[in-house]
Design a protein around this motif. Sequence first.
Motif, PDB file in Angstrom:
ATOM      1  N   ALA A 228       4.981   3.451   5.035  1.00 32.54           N
ATOM      2  CA  ALA A 228       5.679   2.570   5.970  1.00 32.54           C
ATOM      3  C   ALA A 228       4.748   2.149   7.098  1.00 32.54           C
ATOM      4  CB  ALA A 228       6.920   3.259   6.522  1.00 32.54           C
ATOM      5  N   GLY A 229       3.925   3.079   7.556  1.00 26.85           N
ATOM      6  CA  GLY A 229       2.957   2.753   8.601  1.00 26.85           C
ATOM      7  C   GLY A 229       1.936   1.737   8.122  1.00 26.85           C
ATOM      8  N   ARG A 230       1.489   1.872   6.889  1.00 24.93           N
ATOM      9  CA  ARG A 230       0.505   0.925   6.342  1.00 24.93           C
ATOM     10  C   ARG A 230       1.108  -0.460   6.191  1.00 24.93           C
ATOM     11  NH1 ARG A 230      -2.476   2.963   1.172  1.00 24.93           N
ATOM     12  NH2 ARG A 230      -3.860   1.247   1.836  1.00 24.93           N
ATOM     13  N   VAL A 231       2.381  -0.504   5.755  1.00 24.51           N
ATOM     14  CA  VAL A 231       3.052  -1.795   5.641  1.00 24.51           C
ATOM     15  C   VAL A 231       3.218  -2.423   7.020  1.00 24.51           C
ATOM     16  CG1 VAL A 231       5.244  -2.920   5.052  1.00 24.51           C
ATOM     17  CG2 VAL A 231       4.237  -1.238   3.489  1.00 24.51           C
ATOM     18  N   ARG A 232       3.616  -1.623   7.991  1.00 23.94           N
ATOM     19  CA  ARG A 232       3.830  -2.126   9.354  1.00 23.94           C
ATOM     20  C   ARG A 232       2.540  -2.685   9.952  1.00 23.94           C
ATOM     21  NH1 ARG A 232       5.841   2.095  11.004  1.00 23.94           N
ATOM     22  NH2 ARG A 232       4.014   3.010  12.056  1.00 23.94           N
ATOM     23  N   ARG A 233       1.413  -2.042   9.651  1.00 26.70           N
ATOM     24  CA  ARG A 233       0.120  -2.498  10.177  1.00 26.70           C
ATOM     25  C   ARG A 233      -0.484  -3.646   9.364  1.00 26.70           C
ATOM     26  NH1 ARG A 233      -0.305   3.160  10.544  1.00 26.70           N
ATOM     27  NH2 ARG A 233      -1.559   3.252   8.627  1.00 26.70           N
ATOM     28  N   GLY A 234       0.178  -4.025   8.268  1.00 25.82           N
ATOM     29  CA  GLY A 234      -0.323  -5.110   7.461  1.00 25.82           C
ATOM     30  C   GLY A 234      -1.438  -4.723   6.516  1.00 25.82           C
ATOM     31  N   GLU A 235      -1.646  -3.415   6.307  1.00 31.27           N
ATOM     32  CA  GLU A 235      -2.714  -2.960   5.409  1.00 31.27           C
ATOM     33  C   GLU A 235      -2.348  -3.197   3.950  1.00 31.27           C
ATOM     34  OE1 GLU A 235      -3.882   0.713   8.443  1.00 31.27           O
ATOM     35  OE2 GLU A 235      -3.497   1.119   6.325  1.00 31.27           O
ATOM     36  N   VAL A 236      -1.067  -3.091   3.634  1.00 26.58           N
ATOM     37  CA  VAL A 236      -0.580  -3.397   2.290  1.00 26.58           C
ATOM     38  C   VAL A 236       0.692  -4.221   2.436  1.00 26.58           C
ATOM     39  CG1 VAL A 236      -1.557  -1.321   1.217  1.00 26.58           C
ATOM     40  CG2 VAL A 236       0.769  -1.257   2.152  1.00 26.58           C
ATOM     41  N   ALA A 237       1.001  -4.981   1.402  1.00 22.12           N
ATOM     42  CA  ALA A 237       2.177  -5.845   1.453  1.00 22.12           C
ATOM     43  C   ALA A 237       3.448  -5.035   1.240  1.00 22.12           C
ATOM     44  CB  ALA A 237       2.075  -6.925   0.384  1.00 22.12           C
ATOM     45  N   ALA A 238       4.528  -5.499   1.840  1.00 19.93           N
ATOM     46  CA  ALA A 238       5.828  -4.867   1.617  1.00 19.93           C
ATOM     47  C   ALA A 238       6.313  -5.192   0.209  1.00 19.93           C
ATOM     48  CB  ALA A 238       6.845  -5.375   2.643  1.00 19.93           C
ATOM     49  N   PRO A 239       7.036  -4.284  -0.444  1.00 18.24           N
ATOM     50  CA  PRO A 239       7.600  -4.574  -1.764  1.00 18.24           C
ATOM     51  C   PRO A 239       8.490  -5.809  -1.716  1.00 18.24           C
ATOM     52  CG  PRO A 239       7.759  -2.224  -1.271  1.00 18.24           C
ATOM     53  CD  PRO A 239       7.327  -2.907   0.002  1.00 18.24           C
ATOM     54  N   ASP A 240       8.518  -6.535  -2.812  1.00 16.96           N
ATOM     55  CA  ASP A 240       9.260  -7.788  -2.906  1.00 16.96           C
ATOM     56  C   ASP A 240      10.434  -7.622  -3.865  1.00 16.96           C
ATOM     57  OD1 ASP A 240       9.621 -10.516  -4.521  1.00 16.96           O
ATOM     58  OD2 ASP A 240       8.926 -10.994  -2.500  1.00 16.96           O
ATOM     59  N   ASP A 241      11.637  -8.003  -3.431  1.00 18.46           N
ATOM     60  CA  ASP A 241      12.829  -7.825  -4.269  1.00 18.46           C
ATOM     61  C   ASP A 241      12.738  -8.603  -5.579  1.00 18.46           C
ATOM     62  OD1 ASP A 241      13.949  -6.151  -2.404  1.00 18.46           O
ATOM     63  OD2 ASP A 241      15.254  -7.668  -1.515  1.00 18.46           O
ATOM     64  N   ASP A 242      12.188  -9.809  -5.522  1.00 19.33           N
ATOM     65  CA  ASP A 242      12.072 -10.598  -6.749  1.00 19.33           C
ATOM     66  C   ASP A 242      11.095  -9.945  -7.729  1.00 19.33           C
ATOM     67  OD1 ASP A 242      13.883 -12.492  -5.878  1.00 19.33           O
ATOM     68  OD2 ASP A 242      12.351 -13.785  -4.999  1.00 19.33           O
ATOM     69  N   VAL A 243      10.015  -9.398  -7.198  1.00 18.66           N
ATOM     70  CA  VAL A 243       9.064  -8.674  -8.046  1.00 18.66           C
ATOM     71  C   VAL A 243       9.744  -7.463  -8.670  1.00 18.66           C
ATOM     72  CG1 VAL A 243       6.949  -7.279  -8.048  1.00 18.66           C
ATOM     73  CG2 VAL A 243       7.004  -9.466  -6.828  1.00 18.66           C
ATOM     74  N   HIS A 244      10.532  -6.738  -7.873  1.00 18.43           N
ATOM     75  CA  HIS A 244      11.259  -5.584  -8.404  1.00 18.43           C
ATOM     76  C   HIS A 244      12.168  -6.002  -9.561  1.00 18.43           C
ATOM     77  CE1 HIS A 244      10.926  -2.721  -4.674  1.00 18.43           C
ATOM     78  NE2 HIS A 244       9.803  -2.828  -5.363  1.00 18.43           N
ATOM     79  N   ALA A 245      12.868  -7.109  -9.398  1.00 13.41           N
ATOM     80  CA  ALA A 245      13.767  -7.568 -10.456  1.00 13.41           C
ATOM     81  C   ALA A 245      12.982  -7.908 -11.727  1.00 13.41           C
ATOM     82  CB  ALA A 245      14.558  -8.788  -9.983  1.00 13.41           C
ATOM     83  N   ASP A 246      11.858  -8.593 -11.555  1.00 13.27           N
ATOM     84  CA  ASP A 246      11.033  -8.928 -12.722  1.00 13.27           C
ATOM     85  C   ASP A 246      10.521  -7.667 -13.411  1.00 13.27           C
ATOM     86  OD1 ASP A 246      11.394 -11.609 -12.219  1.00 13.27           O
ATOM     87  OD2 ASP A 246       9.467 -11.878 -11.190  1.00 13.27           O
ATOM     88  N   ARG A 247      10.101  -6.678 -12.623  1.00 17.41           N
ATOM     89  CA  ARG A 247       9.569  -5.440 -13.209  1.00 17.41           C
ATOM     90  C   ARG A 247      10.675  -4.674 -13.939  1.00 17.41           C
ATOM     91  NH1 ARG A 247       4.941  -4.945  -9.739  1.00 17.41           N
ATOM     92  NH2 ARG A 247       4.007  -6.993 -10.127  1.00 17.41           N
ATOM     93  N   TYR A 248      11.888  -4.723 -13.405  1.00 20.19           N
ATOM     94  CA  TYR A 248      12.996  -4.048 -14.075  1.00 20.19           C
ATOM     95  C   TYR A 248      13.255  -4.685 -15.439  1.00 20.19           C
ATOM     96  CZ  TYR A 248      17.480  -1.792 -14.896  1.00 20.19           C
ATOM     97  OH  TYR A 248      18.491  -1.051 -15.448  1.00 20.19           O
ATOM     98  N   LEU A 249      13.227  -6.000 -15.489  1.00 18.56           N
ATOM     99  CA  LEU A 249      13.447  -6.695 -16.761  1.00 18.56           C
ATOM    100  C   LEU A 249      12.340  -6.376 -17.759  1.00 18.56           C
ATOM    101  CD1 LEU A 249      14.656 -10.160 -15.417  1.00 18.56           C
ATOM    102  CD2 LEU A 249      16.056  -8.366 -16.476  1.00 18.56           C
ATOM    103  N   ILE A 250      11.111  -6.265 -17.262  1.00 17.27           N
ATOM    104  CA  ILE A 250       9.994  -5.878 -18.129  1.00 17.27           C
ATOM    105  C   ILE A 250      10.230  -4.477 -18.688  1.00 17.27           C
ATOM    106  CG2 ILE A 250       7.540  -5.267 -18.129  1.00 17.27           C
ATOM    107  CD1 ILE A 250       7.122  -7.560 -16.094  1.00 17.27           C
ATOM    108  N   ALA A 251      10.696  -3.573 -17.829  1.00 16.41           N
ATOM    109  CA  ALA A 251      10.976  -2.199 -18.276  1.00 16.41           C
ATOM    110  C   ALA A 251      12.062  -2.171 -19.333  1.00 16.41           C
ATOM    111  CB  ALA A 251      11.373  -1.333 -17.082  1.00 16.41           C
ATOM    112  N   GLU A 252      13.139  -2.886 -19.101  1.00 11.96           N
ATOM    113  CA  GLU A 252      14.237  -2.909 -20.066  1.00 11.96           C
ATOM    114  C   GLU A 252      13.757  -3.440 -21.414  1.00 11.96           C
ATOM    115  OE1 GLU A 252      17.819  -2.938 -22.130  1.00 11.96           O
ATOM    116  OE2 GLU A 252      17.210  -1.811 -20.341  1.00 11.96           O
ATOM    117  N   GLU A 253      12.976  -4.502 -21.394  1.00  5.59           N
ATOM    118  CA  GLU A 253      12.488  -5.091 -22.633  1.00  5.59           C
ATOM    119  C   GLU A 253      11.595  -4.106 -23.392  1.00  5.59           C
ATOM    120  OE1 GLU A 253      10.267  -9.203 -24.081  1.00  5.59           O
ATOM    121  OE2 GLU A 253       9.781  -8.363 -22.112  1.00  5.59           O
ATOM    122  N   ALA A 254      10.644  -3.498 -22.689  1.00  2.00           N
ATOM    123  CA  ALA A 254       9.694  -2.597 -23.349  1.00  2.00           C
ATOM    124  C   ALA A 254      10.381  -1.336 -23.853  1.00  2.00           C
ATOM    125  CB  ALA A 254       8.570  -2.233 -22.377  1.00  2.00           C
ATOM    126  N   LEU A 255      11.258  -0.761 -23.046  1.00  2.68           N
ATOM    127  CA  LEU A 255      11.901   0.490 -23.429  1.00  2.68           C
ATOM    128  C   LEU A 255      12.899   0.259 -24.568  1.00  2.68           C
ATOM    129  CD1 LEU A 255      12.308   1.946 -19.845  1.00  2.68           C
ATOM    130  CD2 LEU A 255      10.932   2.952 -21.673  1.00  2.68           C
TER     131      LEU A 255
END
Length: 410
Positions: free
Chosen positions: A237-264
Amino acid sequence: MPSAPLDGEPVPADGALPATARAGAAGRPLAFYLHVPYCATRCGYCDFNTYTAGELRGSGGALASRENYAEVLEQEVRLARKVLGDDPRRVSTVFVGGGTPTLLPPADLARMLDAVRAEFGLAADAEVTTEANPDSVGPESLAALRAAGFTRVSFGMQSARRHVLAVLERTHTPGRPEACVAEARAAGFEHVSLDLIYGTPGETDADWRASLAAAIGAGPDHVSAYSLIVEDGTRLAGRVRRGEVAAPDDDVHADRYLIAEEALAAAGFAWYEVSNWATSPAARCRHNELYWTGADWWGAGPGAHSHVGGVRWWNVKHPGAYAQALAEGRSPGAGREVLTAEDRRVEHILLRLRLDAGCELSLLRPDGLAAARRALADGLLRPDAFTAGRAALTLRGRLLADALTRDLVD
């Protein structure tokens, strides 16, 4: 999900439960969760109640050090026996979580399990799980755990990509979790699970696909996949707040979930809870299913939560305070709440809706039922289940489960 402030009401010194908590107990399964609060290092995203050796040094942690922890936890299991009295139920499932339970020697984990076995007995088909970090076990320790009565092991894989593991501050190397699955199989474990995390800053779709392929190729019969949540107070959380890494993206999460469902799904895994897939009904995590269906469980250990007959309580968090309470013959409970009928109705919807079978439409009030009909029209609920009197999620519904649940509890 607590329906009252976490401080709740005081827990009696002897841990006694209201008489109402025992009513109908014979018809409910009984489970134990055993919490091991130790980690070699703290992962940057973790906000669980865990401690490294350095965090405990000089803070009273010696009262419940790794060396004597099994003995301390045994005392709470004996307390559970006193509180539950002549309850005749044998324990259906035991889950040892953390932290990193396998930082303790297998003999200590066996001692904790033996305490449950001695005080309550285990059902003939009891499921007994331990979590494990891939770098905290080997062939000998896994064989010892299997011999002690553990039937299932869950490894924290998280990712197959080195740079993703680095952001998460995981210490194992790529390939080690897959080797652990083979070692667990050789030790006689029929049920082996791998935990994955998606949406880590810097992870690409290709990275996620590679992690899924590695997990599936290892041959587990259960996979859990969770979206990364940046919790307040963590190093991430500190790294995200300082801009060192990007915050997680809800749309990316949704895409990754669909990828998981398809592969599994292509590999023969079926989802049975929003974040969990198994190759067969027998491979499902029965312990977690008891949580989601409102069974009784006793959580032993610092910060562990329990639920018996509509009464929920939670233990003090610090290992030293936990051990001190038990040494003085007191319950380590920090607070509790007695759930109302409305609390239990809401929780039933919240938890059951996450399962493949869904929840009963009869639990919904008029506004919630109207919301369910809209969700059905929008393709979020399965028509076949709705016709049979249940609200059960479609794939698209799983992506919107949290928002849909809020509508249904109205």
